[in-house]
Motif scaffolding. Structure first.
Motif, PDB file in Angstrom:
ATOM      1  N   LEU A 181      38.231  39.173  40.006  1.00  0.00           N
ATOM      2  CA  LEU A 181      38.788  40.475  39.665  1.00  0.00           C
ATOM      3  C   LEU A 181      38.850  41.401  40.864  1.00  0.00           C
ATOM      4  CD1 LEU A 181      37.010  41.184  36.266  1.00  0.00           C
ATOM      5  CD2 LEU A 181      39.373  40.469  36.625  1.00  0.00           C
ATOM      6  N   ASP A 236      44.064  44.991  38.745  1.00  0.00           N
ATOM      7  CA  ASP A 236      44.372  43.818  37.920  1.00  0.00           C
ATOM      8  C   ASP A 236      44.476  44.259  36.467  1.00  0.00           C
ATOM      9  OD1 ASP A 236      44.227  42.256  40.160  1.00  0.00           O
ATOM     10  OD2 ASP A 236      42.347  41.261  39.620  1.00  0.00           O
ATOM     11  N   ALA A 272      43.644  37.915  33.836  1.00  0.00           N
ATOM     12  CA  ALA A 272      44.163  39.160  34.393  1.00  0.00           C
ATOM     13  C   ALA A 272      45.409  38.858  35.223  1.00  0.00           C
ATOM     14  CB  ALA A 272      43.108  39.835  35.258  1.00  0.00           C
TER      15      ALA A 272
END
Length: 103
Positions: free
Chosen positions: A42, A46, A81
């Motif tokens: 991450l 995102d 994501a």
């Protein structure tokens, strides 16, 4: 933009350390409460689009997923994501955008 639109995966428990913000297109990573493990995929901006097999449309969906009991099936604890390294695109056509003049 290189990487824009690419999909990445992370573990559900990693979202506990992420600050989310929301736009009309859904929740996105706005910051981190503390440093994520190096293995985390991450990063800022995102967009969280799926948790397990369920689509995510709001921060409430993310909070609900974090509050439910941890599933024994690993695929239910995966967050998907979509990369947006420079944030969301400006949807206003170039001919309708304003100008800022700096001296």
């Amino acid at each position: 933009v290189p990487g824009e639109g690419d999909l990445c995966q992370a573990e559900l428990h990693e979202l506990k350390n992420v600050e989310l913000s929301e736009q009309e297109s859904g929740p996105f990573v706005a910051g981190f409460r503390r440093e994520l493990p190096i293995s985390s995929n991450l990063s800022y901006f995102d967009r969280i689009i799926q948790i397990g097999s369920t689509g995510v449309e709001s921060i409430a969906d993310v909070k609900a997923a974090l509050e439910r009991p941890v599933s024994k099936l690993p695929e239910d604890n995966i967050v998907v994501a979509k990369r947006a390294p420079f944030g969301s695109r400006n949807k206003v056509p170039p001919g309708q955008r304003g100008w800022i003049f700096l001296e």
